[in-house]
Enzyme design. Structure first.
Site, PDB file in Angstrom:
ATOM      1  N   CYS A 125      -2.146   0.509   8.873  1.00  0.00           N
ATOM      2  CA  CYS A 125      -1.443   1.256   7.836  1.00  0.00           C
ATOM      3  C   CYS A 125      -0.936   2.539   8.493  1.00  0.00           C
ATOM      4  O   CYS A 125      -1.718   3.442   8.781  1.00  0.00           O
ATOM      5  CB  CYS A 125      -2.424   1.532   6.707  1.00  0.00           C
ATOM      6  SG  CYS A 125      -1.709   2.349   5.291  1.00  0.00           S
ATOM      7  N   ASP A 167      -8.416  -5.812   6.125  1.00  0.00           N
ATOM      8  CA  ASP A 167      -7.979  -6.581   4.953  1.00  0.00           C
ATOM      9  C   ASP A 167      -6.547  -7.097   5.100  1.00  0.00           C
ATOM     10  O   ASP A 167      -5.835  -7.274   4.123  1.00  0.00           O
ATOM     11  CB  ASP A 167      -8.112  -5.731   3.691  1.00  0.00           C
ATOM     12  CG  ASP A 167      -7.269  -4.451   3.720  1.00  0.00           C
ATOM     13  OD1 ASP A 167      -6.542  -4.224   4.718  1.00  0.00           O
ATOM     14  OD2 ASP A 167      -7.342  -3.676   2.758  1.00  0.00           O
ATOM     15  N   ARG A 208      -4.952  -4.711   9.025  1.00  0.00           N
ATOM     16  CA  ARG A 208      -3.814  -4.016   8.422  1.00  0.00           C
ATOM     17  C   ARG A 208      -3.737  -2.634   9.043  1.00  0.00           C
ATOM     18  O   ARG A 208      -4.506  -1.746   8.717  1.00  0.00           O
ATOM     19  CB  ARG A 208      -3.966  -3.896   6.911  1.00  0.00           C
ATOM     20  CG  ARG A 208      -2.876  -3.031   6.255  1.00  0.00           C
ATOM     21  CD  ARG A 208      -2.963  -3.037   4.736  1.00  0.00           C
ATOM     22  NE  ARG A 208      -4.252  -2.640   4.227  1.00  0.00           N
ATOM     23  CZ  ARG A 208      -4.573  -1.416   3.777  1.00  0.00           C
ATOM     24  NH1 ARG A 208      -3.676  -0.447   3.795  1.00  0.00           N
ATOM     25  NH2 ARG A 208      -5.776  -1.166   3.320  1.00  0.00           N
ATOM     26  N   CYS A 257       0.812  -1.226   0.000  1.00  0.00           N
ATOM     27  CA  CYS A 257       0.000   0.000   0.000  1.00  0.00           C
ATOM     28  C   CYS A 257       0.845   1.276   0.000  1.00  0.00           C
ATOM     29  O   CYS A 257       0.318   2.352  -0.240  1.00  0.00           O
ATOM     30  CB  CYS A 257      -0.971   0.003   1.177  1.00  0.00           C
ATOM     31  SG  CYS A 257      -0.194   0.207   2.795  1.00  0.00           S
ATOM     32  N   HIS A 292      -1.477  11.257  15.716  1.00  0.00           N
ATOM     33  CA  HIS A 292      -2.067  10.524  14.597  1.00  0.00           C
ATOM     34  C   HIS A 292      -1.015   9.554  14.074  1.00  0.00           C
ATOM     35  O   HIS A 292       0.119   9.943  13.782  1.00  0.00           O
ATOM     36  CB  HIS A 292      -2.475  11.498  13.486  1.00  0.00           C
ATOM     37  CG  HIS A 292      -2.875  10.820  12.220  1.00  0.00           C
ATOM     38  ND1 HIS A 292      -4.090  10.188  12.068  1.00  0.00           N
ATOM     39  CD2 HIS A 292      -2.216  10.676  11.045  1.00  0.00           C
ATOM     40  CE1 HIS A 292      -4.166   9.685  10.851  1.00  0.00           C
ATOM     41  NE2 HIS A 292      -3.032   9.973  10.210  1.00  0.00           N
ATOM     42  N   HIS A 351      -4.250   4.499   9.934  1.00  0.00           N
ATOM     43  CA  HIS A 351      -5.582   3.895   9.950  1.00  0.00           C
ATOM     44  C   HIS A 351      -5.455   2.382  10.033  1.00  0.00           C
ATOM     45  O   HIS A 351      -4.409   1.818   9.708  1.00  0.00           O
ATOM     46  CB  HIS A 351      -6.353   4.277   8.686  1.00  0.00           C
ATOM     47  CG  HIS A 351      -6.665   5.738   8.622  1.00  0.00           C
ATOM     48  ND1 HIS A 351      -5.768   6.664   8.120  1.00  0.00           N
ATOM     49  CD2 HIS A 351      -7.750   6.439   9.028  1.00  0.00           C
ATOM     50  CE1 HIS A 351      -6.295   7.872   8.211  1.00  0.00           C
ATOM     51  NE2 HIS A 351      -7.504   7.772   8.749  1.00  0.00           N
TER      52      HIS A 351
END
Length: 134
Positions: free
Chosen positions: A121, A111, A119, A67, A104, A107
């Site tokens: 990410c 999947d 996951r 990704c 932060h 996310h």
């Protein structure tokens, strides 16, 4: 478990962080895909919060999701990450923030690979790395 929160002003965070780290961790920006220092990083160790050094992910939970951001199938300690609904940009996602300093991180998506199917990410700019001692 009691978590001692870390609170600082934007000015204090700016003194401690690089500009990209500040924008991502403190203002929920996202680094460009495939640009982060930890996307293809495979050294053994622990990934910690760039702001407060809280241990977040272990290298043995990291996988190549393709990704463009570092991906993990589980948090090192689930109590160290908080999930929040994110409706920004016309999408419905689950944001991940540091439980200690509210940075932060990225996310989480449903999947990922076994055993969790998740996951995480995560932006490289939200992380530091502590290598495993040999």
């Amino acid at each position: 478990m009691t978590i001692n929160k870390v609170h600082k002003t934007d000015a204090q965070w700016r003194e401690l962080l690089e500009p990209i780290e500040f924008e991502v961790a403190r203002h929920a920006a996202t680094e460009r895909p495939f640009s982060g220092k930890f996307d293809h990083h495979d050294e053994a160790g622990i990934y910690t919060c760039v702001c407060c050094n809280t241990a977040l992910f272990a290298s043995d939970a990291k996988f190549d999701s393709g990704c463009g951001w570092p991906s993990y199938f589980k948090a090192l300690n689930p109590e160290h990450v908080i999930e929040k609904i994110d409706r920004a940009h016309g999408m419905l996602r689950t944001e991940i923030i540091c439980a200690v300093c509210d940075a932060h991180l990225g996310h989480v998506f449903p999947d990922g690979p076994p055993p969790t199917g998740l996951r995480y990410c995560i932006n490289s700019a939200s992380l530091r790395f502590d290598p495993q001692e040999k």
